[in-house]
Structures are given as C-alpha cells and as structure tokens.
Design a protein around this motif. Structure first.
Motif, PDB file in Angstrom:
ATOM      1  N   SER A  20      66.339  22.397  74.640  1.00  0.00           N
ATOM      2  CA  SER A  20      65.649  23.011  74.053  1.00  0.00           C
ATOM      3  C   SER A  20      65.242  22.683  72.246  1.00  0.00           C
ATOM      4  O   SER A  20      64.232  22.151  71.471  1.00  0.00           O
ATOM      5  CB  SER A  20      64.516  24.590  74.435  1.00  0.00           C
ATOM      6  OG  SER A  20      63.608  25.152  73.505  1.00  0.00           O
ATOM      7  N   ALA A  21      66.361  23.453  71.066  1.00  0.00           N
ATOM      8  CA  ALA A  21      66.373  23.458  70.077  1.00  0.00           C
ATOM      9  C   ALA A  21      67.081  22.270  69.562  1.00  0.00           C
ATOM     10  O   ALA A  21      65.603  21.666  68.574  1.00  0.00           O
ATOM     11  CB  ALA A  21      67.288  24.017  69.751  1.00  0.00           C
ATOM     12  N   ILE A 103      51.709  23.925  69.878  1.00  0.00           N
ATOM     13  CA  ILE A 103      52.733  22.830  69.010  1.00  0.00           C
ATOM     14  C   ILE A 103      53.233  21.608  70.104  1.00  0.00           C
ATOM     15  O   ILE A 103      53.114  20.518  69.640  1.00  0.00           O
ATOM     16  CB  ILE A 103      54.900  23.863  69.705  1.00  0.00           C
ATOM     17  CG1 ILE A 103      54.553  24.860  68.381  1.00  0.00           C
ATOM     18  CG2 ILE A 103      55.194  22.224  69.279  1.00  0.00           C
ATOM     19  CD1 ILE A 103      55.169  25.725  68.456  1.00  0.00           C
ATOM     20  N   PHE A 228      61.103  26.850  64.421  1.00  0.00           N
ATOM     21  CA  PHE A 228      61.106  25.622  65.290  1.00  0.00           C
ATOM     22  C   PHE A 228      62.098  25.003  65.814  1.00  0.00           C
ATOM     23  O   PHE A 228      61.925  24.833  66.737  1.00  0.00           O
ATOM     24  CB  PHE A 228      60.169  24.882  64.447  1.00  0.00           C
ATOM     25  CG  PHE A 228      59.273  23.889  64.596  1.00  0.00           C
ATOM     26  CD1 PHE A 228      58.083  24.082  65.645  1.00  0.00           C
ATOM     27  CD2 PHE A 228      59.892  22.861  64.946  1.00  0.00           C
ATOM     28  CE1 PHE A 228      57.514  22.565  65.885  1.00  0.00           C
ATOM     29  CE2 PHE A 228      59.346  21.373  65.791  1.00  0.00           C
ATOM     30  CZ  PHE A 228      58.344  21.476  65.972  1.00  0.00           C
ATOM     31  N   THR A 229      62.761  24.759  64.968  1.00  0.00           N
ATOM     32  CA  THR A 229      64.428  24.415  65.672  1.00  0.00           C
ATOM     33  C   THR A 229      65.267  24.957  66.103  1.00  0.00           C
ATOM     34  O   THR A 229      65.823  24.722  66.889  1.00  0.00           O
ATOM     35  CB  THR A 229      65.229  23.622  63.936  1.00  0.00           C
ATOM     36  OG1 THR A 229      66.190  23.068  64.463  1.00  0.00           O
ATOM     37  CG2 THR A 229      65.718  25.100  63.617  1.00  0.00           C
ATOM     38  N   LEU A 230      65.084  25.842  65.988  1.00  0.00           N
ATOM     39  CA  LEU A 230      65.630  26.778  67.783  1.00  0.00           C
ATOM     40  C   LEU A 230      65.450  27.134  68.174  1.00  0.00           C
ATOM     41  O   LEU A 230      64.897  27.925  68.950  1.00  0.00           O
ATOM     42  CB  LEU A 230      66.051  28.406  66.928  1.00  0.00           C
ATOM     43  CG  LEU A 230      67.567  27.878  65.587  1.00  0.00           C
ATOM     44  CD1 LEU A 230      68.177  29.720  65.451  1.00  0.00           C
ATOM     45  CD2 LEU A 230      68.821  27.184  65.991  1.00  0.00           C
ATOM     46  N   SER A 231      63.719  26.779  68.058  1.00  0.00           N
ATOM     47  CA  SER A 231      62.628  27.342  69.389  1.00  0.00           C
ATOM     48  C   SER A 231      62.275  28.681  69.396  1.00  0.00           C
ATOM     49  O   SER A 231      62.017  29.355  70.633  1.00  0.00           O
ATOM     50  CB  SER A 231      62.296  26.844  70.747  1.00  0.00           C
ATOM     51  OG  SER A 231      62.899  24.649  71.112  1.00  0.00           O
ATOM     52  N   MET A 234      58.194  32.497  70.546  1.00  0.00           N
ATOM     53  CA  MET A 234      56.917  32.331  71.390  1.00  0.00           C
ATOM     54  C   MET A 234      57.307  32.185  72.859  1.00  0.00           C
ATOM     55  O   MET A 234      56.543  31.110  73.558  1.00  0.00           O
ATOM     56  CB  MET A 234      56.681  31.438  70.871  1.00  0.00           C
ATOM     57  CG  MET A 234      57.604  29.967  70.837  1.00  0.00           C
ATOM     58  SD  MET A 234      56.848  28.027  71.495  1.00  0.00           S
ATOM     59  CE  MET A 234      56.673  28.595  73.028  1.00  0.00           C
ATOM     60  N   SER A 322      62.799  18.758  74.505  1.00  0.00           N
ATOM     61  CA  SER A 322      61.347  19.867  74.216  1.00  0.00           C
ATOM     62  C   SER A 322      60.952  20.190  74.530  1.00  0.00           C
ATOM     63  O   SER A 322      60.623  21.378  75.090  1.00  0.00           O
ATOM     64  CB  SER A 322      61.940  19.434  72.581  1.00  0.00           C
ATOM     65  OG  SER A 322      63.167  19.759  72.150  1.00  0.00           O
ATOM     66  N   LEU A 326      58.522  24.423  76.640  1.00  0.00           N
ATOM     67  CA  LEU A 326      57.129  24.241  76.018  1.00  0.00           C
ATOM     68  C   LEU A 326      55.988  24.067  77.023  1.00  0.00           C
ATOM     69  O   LEU A 326      55.500  25.219  76.913  1.00  0.00           O
ATOM     70  CB  LEU A 326      57.109  23.498  75.060  1.00  0.00           C
ATOM     71  CG  LEU A 326      57.011  22.837  73.676  1.00  0.00           C
ATOM     72  CD1 LEU A 326      56.465  21.796  72.487  1.00  0.00           C
ATOM     73  CD2 LEU A 326      57.004  24.632  72.528  1.00  0.00           C
TER      74      LEU A 326
HETATM   75  N1  TRP Z   1      62.961  22.871  68.906  1.00  0.00           N
HETATM   76  C1  TRP Z   1      62.046  22.146  68.679  1.00  0.00           C
HETATM   77  C2  TRP Z   1      62.728  20.997  68.063  1.00  0.00           C
HETATM   78  O1  TRP Z   1      62.866  21.052  67.013  1.00  0.00           O
HETATM   79  C3  TRP Z   1      60.638  22.218  69.845  1.00  0.00           C
HETATM   80  C4  TRP Z   1      60.477  23.218  69.903  1.00  0.00           C
HETATM   81  C5  TRP Z   1      60.547  23.229  71.393  1.00  0.00           C
HETATM   82  C6  TRP Z   1      60.050  24.660  70.331  1.00  0.00           C
HETATM   83  N2  TRP Z   1      60.067  24.375  72.086  1.00  0.00           N
HETATM   84  C7  TRP Z   1      59.968  25.219  71.302  1.00  0.00           C
HETATM   85  C8  TRP Z   1      59.285  25.516  69.058  1.00  0.00           C
HETATM   86  C9  TRP Z   1      59.633  26.066  70.995  1.00  0.00           C
HETATM   87  C10 TRP Z   1      59.170  26.246  68.880  1.00  0.00           C
HETATM   88  C11 TRP Z   1      59.364  27.099  70.394  1.00  0.00           C
HETATM   89  O2  TRP Z   1      62.126  19.680  67.937  1.00  0.00           O
END
Ligand code: TRP
Length: 481
Positions: A20-21, A103, A228-231, A234, A322, A326
C-alpha cells in the motif's frame, strides 16, 4: 460479532502495508514534488514528519484496526461505543472513506499514463526522440480525454478485480508475486541510473538541506506527502490492520513499513534524478517529470527502450498494489454494513471512483484552464482534489492519533503493543501531543494560502475534532472516579 478473517501469515500485514505504501507516491509524486520544492529542504520536512508523526500514527492506525477487527467506519463506531466516547469519532471512518474515493479517482488516471508509456517504451516509438517530440507526445496524451479515460478504465478494472477476489486469493496472492519483482526492478533501474546518469548531481540535489528555500505551500506538501506515502490517515492501514495477526509486532512492523517506504522513495529519487540530470534536463518540471524528462532520458540511452519499459511496469505494479488498498476499506464497509457480496461492494466503490476520475481526466484537457472548478475554486478539479486529500489525510491522522492517545486505556494499548513501559510512554506522548501539534502547526502556517472559504471549513472540522477529543477525555476521567 465481526465476520473478519485474518491474513494467512504473521508477516502478511507487513507485505500488504508495504504494498500500500510503496506506489505512485514514491515513484512519481515524491521526485516531482522534491524537484518543484528545490530538493533537500523538502526532504528534511518530509523525513522529520515520517519519523516523529508518521510512525506513531501508523502504529495508532494499525492498532485501531486490529483492536476493532472491523472496517474503518464500523470499527470506529464500535470503538466509540465500547469506550463510551462521542459518536463523532466515527468521522474518522467517514473522512477516510471520502479520501479513498478522492485518491483512487486521480490515482487511477495517473497510473493510466504509465500504461501508455509502458506501451510506448516497448514498441520503441520514442527511441532517439528529441525533447520536443517527447513533450509533444505527453501533451497529446493529456489532450485526449478518450485515451486518458481508456487507460483510467483499464487500471481501475484491474485493481477492482484483485480486490473482488478477496483478501487471500486476490490481495495476498498478487502481492506475493508483485512486491519482490518490484524491488528487483527498482535495484536494476538504480544501477542503470548510476552507470548512465549523473549520480553525484542527484545525490547533492536530494541531500543538501536549506530550509529557507521551502515555501509555505512546500511545508503543507511535504507533510501531505509523508501521510500520502505511508497511506496514513484514511483507514487503508486500519482496514489492513483489521486482518493483522495477533502475533505480529505493531512497533516493529510500523518501523519496517516506514523504513522500506522511505528507502524506496530515496532510491527512486536517486535513480530518476541521475537520469534526468545526466540528460541535462530540469528537476522542476512538475507532474510531467516522470512522463517527459524520464522518457527523454531513456530515449537517448543504451537499451533505453527496454529499461524504460521495465521501469514503467514497475510504476504500474507499485500503483496497483496501492490502489487495492484504497478500495479495500470502502468495500469492506459496504460488505459489513449492507451485506453486499464482495464483488458487488467492489463494483460500487470502483464505479463511483471511476466516475469521479473523469473530472481529473477533464482537468488536463477540456477543463484545463476554465470550467466549473476554475469558476468555483480557482483551480482544476485535479488540483482541487489533491488539495482536499492533502488536508483530509493529516486531519484524519490527527484524529486517529487523538483517539488512540486519549481514548484507549493503558491496558488496551499494552495488550496490542506488548512493549516496554518506556516505549509506551514515548509513543503516547507522540500521539497525544506531538502529532496533533505538528499537524495543527502546518495547517496554521499554510491556511492563509489556501483558497478563502476553505478556512472556515477546516476550522470547523478542527473544532469538532477538539470537541470530540475533549469529551473523550472527560468521559474517560469520570469513569475512573
Ligand atoms: N501510499 C500510496 C503511494 O504512495 C498511495 C496510497 C495508497 C494511499 N493507499 C493510500 C495514500 C491510502 C493515502 C491513503 O502511492
């Protein structure tokens, strides 16, 4: 009782969370934002946020998932009830669901560009092309709503199919093949960049820190990027956490996710900027960095078409691992709440997000400079949606930190964390005070820049959050007496 099942292995959560991240955030967004914001200073804020705010919230979010063993909305409803706190905490789940839609809607459009470039690379159509040709090609892609919609549709269908197959047959099995392959490709691309590019220039661009160079908006972007990068913030991690084995260590897993994710961003940044600088191109070319500068760099290099094609496969694989995260939280909610079958739930979520994605498609052509969103919000739909998620994710993360820090009891947290009292105290201090303060600080710094009427909206949300936090505190206190 919850109907949730658990990942097959103790380590699967780590695999899923890394999947995901690591995504477009690392390969596409991180390099271009760093380029736009002048390099090192941006990375400094980004890295500090990851370690002081990201990791504690990552632990908190996973904990809420595993403690509730439910999808985020139902999970927060459950936790709010069992802790006799305000129902308002459920907003964490709703905010998360909304962010997931937003997203996914633009994520899928951008990932679609990578389908186009995979094709372009492998067919060799860009071999020997000059700068003008490559950039005209990108413009032509963006100018075509039909092409963008086609790719967007293909990508979102592929993601939906994986989630539709379920967490074991779909998500686990695909990640087990995808992730190792991605790491191999990434190392290959790094080696290629090292040999063919300007590695020294890339390293000095990324690791020279000068905070004064960072604009106010740069601060918000750096913080938004680290969420965002660590997801984070949310519910994606909460949803995956709901399937996490009781045996897996929260702390170790969170550190591992953050470490791998940051390492991938750095390696991707080094590889991409080596190639970009090596070809004498500019770092600050924005979202087109990966789609103009990089293809151009590949066009001039030995075996460029082949390596370029493989590189865009990497982008696609990382994006799909990723995007499935979502879809999962919302799909799981629909299954739990409305008794839908998993395929029905996934279809509903994906269809809605697909439709919203058409707005992002239009932001690059028919509504690029004018249209509804420009009239209402002074920016394109894509920019507006991105801005919203930059606000929602830190806000969600802040609420998660507050809930885990103030509402969960000492014994509950210790049962989940199973670590020393000292680390517990450090963690709780971070989620109670540091993380919320850091988020509030960056919001306050950037508020004056954000378009006028958003200020009251955010203010209201923050007040609601603070109110809910206060109530929790009071309820908890009164119970103790
Ligand atoms: N972390 C993912 C990326 O860096 C994007 C992503 C996937 C995301 N799931 C998420 C961001 C949930 C926020 C929340 O590309």
């Amino acid at each position: 009782m919850s109907t949730h099942n658990v990942w097959t292995h103790k380590g699967t959560f780590l695999l899923a969370a890394v999947g995901s991240a690591v995504g477009l955030g690392n390969l596409w967004r991180f390099p271009y934002l760093t380029g736009e914001n002048g390099g090192g200073a941006f990375i400094l804020v980004y890295a500090l946020t990851i370690f002081a705010v990201g990791i504690p919230i990552l632990i908190a979010e996973t904990m809420l998932g595993r403690a509730s063993r439910r999808s985020p909305i139902m999970g927060m409803r459950f936790l709010a009830r069992t802790h006799k706190t305000s129902r308002a905490w459920e907003s964490i789940g709703w905010l998360g669901g909304a962010s997931a839609f937003l997203i996914l809607s633009f994520y899928s459009v951008i990932a679609g560009w990578a389908i186009h470039y995979t094709w372009q690379m492998f067919t060799g159509s860009l071999v020997g092309a000059d700068a003008q040709t490559v950039s005209d090609g990108f413009d032509a892609l963006l100018a075509s709503p039909a092409l963008l919609t086609l790719y967007h549709t293909l990508f979102i269908i592929a993601s939906g199919l994986i989630v539709g197959l379920g967490i074991h047959k779909g998500i686990e099995s695909s990640l087990r093949i995808l992730m190792p392959a991605l790491f191999l490709i990434l190392l290959g691309v790094l080696a290629y960049g090292f040999v063919n590019g300007d590695f020294a220039a890339a390293a000095s661009f990324l690791f020279t820190f000068n905070l004064a160079e960072l604009s106010l908006e740069g601060w918000l972007q750096a913080m938004g990027q680290s969420f965002f990068t660590l997801s984070l913030g949310m519910g994606a991690i909460m949803a995956y956490g709901a399937y996490m084995s009781d045996q897996a260590s929260l702390t170790r897993t969170a550190f591992a996710v953050a470490f791998v994710d940051t390492a991938v961003a750095m390696v991707a940044g080094l590889a991409i900027f080596s190639l970009v600088f090596g070809a004498g191109l500019d770092a600050g070319s924005g979202p087109g960095l990966m789609f103009i500068s990089l293809p151009l760099a590949f066009a001039e290099m030995p075996f460029g078409a082949l390596i370029g094609g493989v590189f865009f496969i990497l982008v696609l694989g990382a994006a799909i691992s990723s995007s499935i995260s979502l879809i999962e939280p919302v799909a799981a909610f629909l299954v739990e709440r409305f008794d839908l079958t998993r395929p029905q739930a996934v279809f509903g979520m994906v269809l809605a997000s697909w439709a919203l994605g058409l707005l992002t498609v239009s932001s690059f052509n028919i509504w690029a400079e004018t249209g509804l969103f420009h009239d209402l919000f002074g920016r394109s739909a894509f920019d507006f949606i991105e801005l919203l998620t930059n606000i929602f994710m830190p806000l969600g993360g802040m609420l998660i930190a507050l809930f885990a820090g103030w509402a969960l009891t000492h014994s509950e947290v210790m049962k989940e964390m199973r670590t020393s009292e000292t680390w517990f105290q450090v963690w709780r201090f971070l989620v109670r005070f540091v993380a919320p303060a850091a988020v509030a600080f960056v919001f306050l710094r950037t508020l004056p820049q954000v378009h006028g009427y958003l200020i009251p909206a955010i203010g209201a949300l923050v007040i609601v959050g603070a109110f809910a936090a206060g109530r929790t505190f009071l309820v908890e206190k009164s119970q103790e007496q």
